[in-house]
Design a protein around this motif. Structure first.
Motif, PDB file in Angstrom:
ATOM      1  N   ASN A  17      11.737  33.481  49.866  1.00 25.55           N
ATOM      2  CA  ASN A  17      12.681  33.403  48.629  1.00 25.55           C
ATOM      3  C   ASN A  17      14.046  32.951  48.760  1.00 25.55           C
ATOM      4  OD1 ASN A  17      13.315  35.432  49.557  1.00 25.55           O
ATOM      5  ND2 ASN A  17      12.843  36.832  47.804  1.00 25.55           N
ATOM      6  N   ASP A  18      14.362  32.502  50.189  1.00 23.24           N
ATOM      7  CA  ASP A  18      15.632  32.141  50.455  1.00 23.24           C
ATOM      8  C   ASP A  18      15.837  30.889  49.997  1.00 23.24           C
ATOM      9  OD1 ASP A  18      18.126  31.474  51.555  1.00 23.24           O
ATOM     10  OD2 ASP A  18      17.713  32.525  53.480  1.00 23.24           O
ATOM     11  N   PRO A  19      16.708  30.349  49.054  1.00 21.76           N
ATOM     12  CA  PRO A  19      16.803  28.934  48.378  1.00 21.76           C
ATOM     13  C   PRO A  19      17.379  28.080  49.624  1.00 21.76           C
ATOM     14  CG  PRO A  19      18.254  30.550  47.435  1.00 21.76           C
ATOM     15  CD  PRO A  19      17.662  31.488  48.280  1.00 21.76           C
ATOM     16  N   SER A  20      18.357  28.724  50.509  1.00 24.39           N
ATOM     17  CA  SER A  20      19.047  27.841  51.660  1.00 24.39           C
ATOM     18  C   SER A  20      18.014  27.218  52.707  1.00 24.39           C
ATOM     19  CB  SER A  20      20.118  28.763  52.240  1.00 24.39           C
ATOM     20  OG  SER A  20      19.497  29.638  53.177  1.00 24.39           O
ATOM     21  N   ARG A  21      16.485  27.700  52.586  1.00 21.60           N
ATOM     22  CA  ARG A  21      15.818  27.563  53.627  1.00 21.60           C
ATOM     23  C   ARG A  21      15.584  25.809  53.611  1.00 21.60           C
ATOM     24  NH1 ARG A  21       9.994  28.326  51.821  1.00 21.60           N
ATOM     25  NH2 ARG A  21       9.719  29.587  53.996  1.00 21.60           N
ATOM     26  N   TYR A  22      15.688  25.117  52.442  1.00 23.14           N
ATOM     27  CA  TYR A  22      15.197  23.807  52.415  1.00 23.14           C
ATOM     28  C   TYR A  22      16.434  22.923  52.812  1.00 23.14           C
ATOM     29  CZ  TYR A  22      11.690  25.939  49.880  1.00 23.14           C
ATOM     30  OH  TYR A  22      10.321  26.723  49.530  1.00 23.14           O
TER      31      TYR A  22
ATOM     32  N   SER B 133      19.251  10.037  56.057  1.00 23.32           N
ATOM     33  CA  SER B 133      19.435  10.692  54.846  1.00 23.32           C
ATOM     34  C   SER B 133      18.132  11.456  54.546  1.00 23.32           C
ATOM     35  CB  SER B 133      19.929   9.907  53.661  1.00 23.32           C
ATOM     36  OG  SER B 133      21.041   9.271  53.740  1.00 23.32           O
ATOM     37  N   VAL B 134      18.007  12.639  54.004  1.00 19.04           N
ATOM     38  CA  VAL B 134      16.781  13.583  54.038  1.00 19.04           C
ATOM     39  C   VAL B 134      16.851  14.416  52.894  1.00 19.04           C
ATOM     40  CG1 VAL B 134      15.334  15.217  54.903  1.00 19.04           C
ATOM     41  CG2 VAL B 134      16.094  13.340  56.376  1.00 19.04           C
TER      42      VAL B 134
ATOM     43  N   THR C   1      16.321  21.994  46.011  1.00 12.92           N
ATOM     44  CA  THR C   1      16.331  20.854  46.751  1.00 12.92           C
ATOM     45  C   THR C   1      16.874  20.960  48.101  1.00 12.92           C
ATOM     46  OG1 THR C   1      15.504  19.536  45.118  1.00 12.92           O
ATOM     47  CG2 THR C   1      16.443  18.109  47.031  1.00 12.92           C
ATOM     48  N   GLY C   2      16.626  20.654  49.067  1.00 11.68           N
ATOM     49  CA  GLY C   2      17.551  20.505  50.515  1.00 11.68           C
ATOM     50  C   GLY C   2      18.042  19.097  50.504  1.00 11.68           C
ATOM     51  N   TYR C   3      19.041  18.921  51.160  1.00  9.89           N
ATOM     52  CA  TYR C   3      19.684  17.655  51.439  1.00  9.89           C
ATOM     53  C   TYR C   3      20.496  17.614  52.710  1.00  9.89           C
ATOM     54  CZ  TYR C   3      22.044  13.330  51.060  1.00  9.89           C
ATOM     55  OH  TYR C   3      22.756  12.111  51.632  1.00  9.89           O
ATOM     56  N   ALA C   4      20.296  16.630  53.847  1.00 10.10           N
ATOM     57  CA  ALA C   4      21.250  16.490  54.531  1.00 10.10           C
ATOM     58  C   ALA C   4      21.290  15.073  54.827  1.00 10.10           C
ATOM     59  CB  ALA C   4      20.686  17.154  55.870  1.00 10.10           C
ATOM     60  N   GLU C   5      22.655  14.531  55.596  1.00  6.69           N
ATOM     61  CA  GLU C   5      22.790  13.134  55.763  1.00  6.69           C
ATOM     62  C   GLU C   5      23.751  13.124  57.068  1.00  6.69           C
ATOM     63  OE1 GLU C   5      25.028  11.548  52.485  1.00  6.69           O
ATOM     64  OE2 GLU C   5      26.668  11.616  53.720  1.00  6.69           O
ATOM     65  N   VAL C   6      23.633  12.084  57.517  1.00  2.00           N
ATOM     66  CA  VAL C   6      24.814  11.723  58.763  1.00  2.00           C
ATOM     67  C   VAL C   6      24.873  10.063  58.684  1.00  2.00           C
ATOM     68  CG1 VAL C   6      23.025  11.362  60.712  1.00  2.00           C
ATOM     69  CG2 VAL C   6      25.312  12.445  61.110  1.00  2.00           C
ATOM     70  N   ILE C   7      26.053   9.940  59.121  1.00  2.77           N
ATOM     71  CA  ILE C   7      26.744   8.495  59.196  1.00  2.77           C
ATOM     72  C   ILE C   7      25.986   8.004  60.442  1.00  2.77           C
ATOM     73  CG2 ILE C   7      28.771   9.014  60.472  1.00  2.77           C
ATOM     74  CD1 ILE C   7      29.914   6.601  58.757  1.00  2.77           C
ATOM     75  N   ASN C   8      25.947   6.588  60.570  1.00  2.00           N
ATOM     76  CA  ASN C   8      25.566   5.649  61.525  1.00  2.00           C
ATOM     77  C   ASN C   8      26.427   5.865  62.867  1.00  2.00           C
ATOM     78  OD1 ASN C   8      27.224   3.199  61.628  1.00  2.00           O
ATOM     79  ND2 ASN C   8      26.593   3.486  59.495  1.00  2.00           N
ATOM     80  N   ALA C   9      25.923   5.313  63.952  1.00  4.51           N
ATOM     81  CA  ALA C   9      26.542   5.529  65.192  1.00  4.51           C
ATOM     82  C   ALA C   9      27.784   4.131  65.359  1.00  4.51           C
ATOM     83  CB  ALA C   9      25.855   5.492  66.481  1.00  4.51           C
ATOM     84  N   GLY C  10      27.831   3.453  64.483  1.00  2.44           N
ATOM     85  CA  GLY C  10      28.976   2.397  64.248  1.00  2.44           C
ATOM     86  C   GLY C  10      28.463   1.381  63.875  1.00  2.44           C
ATOM     87  N   LYS C  11      27.364   1.086  63.430  1.00  6.06           N
ATOM     88  CA  LYS C  11      26.487  -0.225  63.222  1.00  6.06           C
ATOM     89  C   LYS C  11      27.377  -0.766  61.701  1.00  6.06           C
ATOM     90  CE  LYS C  11      22.928   0.251  59.840  1.00  6.06           C
ATOM     91  NZ  LYS C  11      21.960  -0.314  59.150  1.00  6.06           N
ATOM     92  N   SER C  12      27.794   0.112  60.887  1.00  2.00           N
ATOM     93  CA  SER C  12      28.605  -0.406  59.703  1.00  2.00           C
ATOM     94  C   SER C  12      29.554   0.475  59.574  1.00  2.00           C
ATOM     95  CB  SER C  12      27.988  -0.432  58.637  1.00  2.00           C
ATOM     96  OG  SER C  12      27.247   0.819  58.127  1.00  2.00           O
TER      97      SER C  12
ATOM     98  N   LEU D 134      16.306  23.176  56.715  1.00  2.00           N
ATOM     99  CA  LEU D 134      15.252  22.160  56.944  1.00  2.00           C
ATOM    100  C   LEU D 134      15.853  20.791  57.049  1.00  2.00           C
ATOM    101  CD1 LEU D 134      12.328  21.145  57.829  1.00  2.00           C
ATOM    102  CD2 LEU D 134      11.632  21.561  55.355  1.00  2.00           C
ATOM    103  N   ALA D 135      16.373  20.305  55.945  1.00  2.00           N
ATOM    104  CA  ALA D 135      16.748  19.003  55.954  1.00  2.00           C
ATOM    105  C   ALA D 135      17.738  18.721  57.097  1.00  2.00           C
ATOM    106  CB  ALA D 135      17.401  18.478  54.690  1.00  2.00           C
ATOM    107  N   GLN D 136      18.498  19.543  57.411  1.00  2.00           N
ATOM    108  CA  GLN D 136      19.467  19.554  58.341  1.00  2.00           C
ATOM    109  C   GLN D 136      18.908  19.315  59.845  1.00  2.00           C
ATOM    110  OE1 GLN D 136      21.992  23.162  57.435  1.00  2.00           O
ATOM    111  NE2 GLN D 136      23.434  21.916  56.405  1.00  2.00           N
TER     112      GLN D 136
END
Lengths: 505, 505
Positions: free
Chosen positions: A453-458, A492-493, A105-116, A461-463
């Protein structure tokens, strides 16, 4: 969930201080009778900062200490600080080294721009083993690992009015699902239709006799056939409700503040169950085709449900709100004139003569991201929010919010999936600025640059999706290549490969 | 609506005699303030005869006299007798000679095989002129025919528990729609967006000043834009409600017995509005493709709405019913055991321990055509039914039934239609034994044997569909070519050509 709970947050934070210290509950991974209570480190959300700007609010060491991100990110203290930095908004993913997420599974996230102050999204990705609680036939049964069930689990939780509910749900919801499935371990592995009735007490003498199962004949002329699939759907639905009830029990003393949308995927016995309560979204991209796997629950999409509840239970409106919808606020000088309206039964509009009670604030108002229930909250399903009140009022909003998800089922065995077929989960931070088609195009663009077959591709993609929704800092804001504002919300993805290198046999 | 209201009918007819005579209301085609009341000739339904057999019940001269069929069939007394004959089940259509229906609409119908004394379906096809009631700007206005609106109207009404409601709806519903549209005549012909607010009293001094229209700015930051289309939808929705209220007012003394499903089409200003309340169905067949234009409203499709109402208003269940659904009737000996159930929030199933109140009869039970609300009625939307009670009880069912239709809109101007593109309306007598695909195949087969400009082709198509659903008498029943039972129900079909010889400019 930018802009959606601004006033609610403002109200909540003005009504209470920091949570009182509370003994930490032991984690109980093998508990069978209950899901563990919330620990004390649930963070308290500070006053919200509205808008999608780029300025990071000041942070104290205390606040930083209570800040948590998904453990699978394996963040060092320095990494945690970077993940919590509104100015840099560095995209976070699990490290390339170390253990991969299940199914690659691929995952990526980023924090908001200041709302909380902190990132109020939370995520969870687990393989969960379910040990049968009992025999269907009622026979006492020793735990037998070989006969249990394994499910794969992904969850995205988009918090509002504080991070507590999202954090709690990310730790506990899959355990509620496991609890609900314990009764079904044998039934789901038996190809015959589920028994409609089970004996009451497992292990009582004679209850191993299958004749104790009530026969299908009955006083009705017919009986419904219930599928295995619908039992899993029912288990997930009830798990959401029990999670919500646990939050209600533990909310006192501000152990659980705020609420959260929940988007959850369960893979079990060949089928993918996508459960959604809130405004996150899941789509499958299969051979370039988009298959929606969820719908959003907002004041607009749930207008008629909300209005019906207000109509049938007017006491919930407290004399402050009207269940009728108007295209804009009615003004006192318009009394006696005729204005467009809709009630709980209508999808069209008609004119009605304005009466005194129409001057009350409408239960549902506004459009798009500005739509609100009781002028306060912009989503209508999710977990928590038990303390949420109408601004400047003691009127509770919770009765209008539903904790029940819509569950859609996708049968993985009905189609031969290729490595580029993926299930994409994202919080509204992604979807507010990215269409389904744009996501599908990014899926194609990014995955084609990697070996199948490159497992880092997901993860790549999330990033790419998170970066594409966040944009880059320019002209006093985070901007997309077309110069429009990027998402200032938490983003978050999850990317779940449906036929890729991850084996799900 | 075979089998659906059997017990309801049995109950109703046992509770009252023939309707008392009542002065006939004058027909008021030009009335502006109200829709005329029901005349006295509404027929009283005799005891129902269940099953799809071929034996015709005995008929009295009295009953025959009160029997009515759509006037556009232009039936002679002999023709009316043949239309009322359950043994022959002759298919009825408007005569080839005489005035054609608007748009060269095709129509055919056949009486049931004996389940009720008369054909309880009714139909209406009209061109309706709407005279504006007032000026949008409030200026007093002389009736001016050139500025009015014309709409085309088709309605199918499938009665149950008597023919009164269907007969009344077929005479009056389009007039309620006309009343609702009177306020909109000017607004719908003005290309600018509809005004959100109108002055209260037309014709008062100064009200011709357009500044009396409230400006869009307001205390809200935004206002919703309301389309012309949604005003027509709202007008149709409210017309259904007013029709239902009129039936409620006039039900005393059994002026209006029973209830009816209503499927209505309005063509206005380039758009086709399809409004459905009940289990009739409309589909468009366009270039061989099927476009569904309605959904059916039954205890199964509306289960969650019904359960929610029972849950929120338990007094409506009278202590006799439970809002929970079980896959079969719970038996007293199963107390304490665990049975599958669903509540108003669930689409899946789960097990619950059987308690005393679960032994009550479920609000919703059964499957398919046998599904019932309160063990009585098999449709959940429609007009009338104000006298309908649960069998052997005084509990009213009406609160669970909704008179509101779902309205779908089809823009005729968005596609170049050919003479073979049609909108098919049918009561459940057609759809119970004929799939959408079979209808589409019949459309292709029948229309291809006629010249495109032959206006009789649509009546031939309607007849073919009715004949195909009725079958032929064989082996003690009406049978289809595949030897399955044909429909023993009343069957009515409209074929509306979307691009044929009928001009709708």
């Amino acid at each position: 969930m930018l802009n959606r709970v601004r006033s609610a947050v403002a109200h909540l934070v003005s009504s209470g201080g920091a949570p009182p210290p509370r003994p930490k509950s032991p984690d109980q991974p093998n508990a069978t009778s209950a899901v563990p209570a919330a620990p004390s480190e649930a963070p308290k959300s500070p006053p919200a900062k509205a808008g999608g700007g780029s300025v990071a609010p000041a942070k104290t060491a205390e606040a930083r200490a209570s800040f948590s991100r998904p453990t699978f990110l394996q963040l060092s203290p320095g990494g945690l600080r970077r993940a919590d930095d509104h100015a840099g908004r560095a995209v976070q993913s699990p490290p390339d080294t170390g253990r991969r997420l299940p199914w690659s599974t691929g995952y990526a996230e980023v924090i908001n721009a200041g709302k909380s102050r902190h990132n109020e999204d939370q995520a969870c990705c687990e393989v969960v083993y379910v040990e049968g609680r009992r025999s269907v036939t009622g026979a006492p049964k020793e735990p037998s690992p070989g006969q249990g069930l394994r499910f794969y689990y992904w969850g995205l939780f988009d918090g509002h009015a504080g991070g507590g509910a999202a954090e709690m749900a990310s730790r506990l919801l899959h355990r509620h699902i496991r609890e609900q499935l314990k009764d079904l371990v044998e039934i789901l592995q038996d190809p015959s239709p589920p028994p409609l009735c089970l004996p009451s007490t497992p292990g009582t003498p004679g209850s191993s006799d299958p004749s104790h199962l009530v026969a299908p004949q009955s006083c009705w002329s017919s009986q419904k056939e219930v599928t295995h699939e619908s039992l899993v759907v029912g288990a997930i639905e009830n798990a959401f409700q029990l999670m919500d009830e646990q939050m209600a029990r533990e909310r006192r003393g501000h152990q659980v503040e705020g609420g959260c949308c929940a988007l959850v995927v369960v893979y079990l016995l060949g089928k993918v169950y996508v459960a959604n309560a809130g405004d996150s979204r899941a789509i499958i991209v299969r051979n370039g085709e988009i298959i929606p796997m969820s719908q959003e629950f907002t004041p607009e999409t749930e207008r008629q449900r909300l209005q019906l509840l207000g109509f049938l239970k007017p006491e919930l409106l407290g004399g402050e709100f009207t269940h009728l919808e108007f295209p804009r606020r009615v003004q006192p000088k318009e009394l006696g004139q005729r204005m467009l309206y809709r009630d709980q039964n209508m999808t069209g509009w008609a004119y009605k003569k304005i009466e005194l009670e129409d001057l009350r604030f409408p239960l549902v108002c506004g459009e798009g991201k500005k739509a609100r229930v009781m002028a306060t909250i912009g989503v209508t399903r999710g977990l928590g929010d038990h303390n949420l009140k109408v601004c400047s009022s003691s009127l509770p909003i919770k009765p209008f919010l539903s904790c029940f998800p819509e569950v859609r089922v996708y049968d993985l065995t009905q189609y031969e999936h290729c490595p580029d077929d993926v299930l994409v989960l994202g919080t509204d931070g992604l979807w507010d600025v990215t269409s389904d088609c744009e996501v599908a195009a990014t899926v194609d663009r990014v995955l084609s640059t990697y070996e199948p077959n490159d497992p880092s591709r997901y993860t790549a993609l999330a990033q790419a999706l998170v970066l594409g929704a966040r944009g880059t800092p320019r002209d006093r804001g985070w901007r997309l290549p077309n110069n429009k504002l990027g998402s200032g919300d938490d983003i978050s993805v999850f990317i779940i490969p449906l036929g890729g290198p991850g084996s799900y046999s």
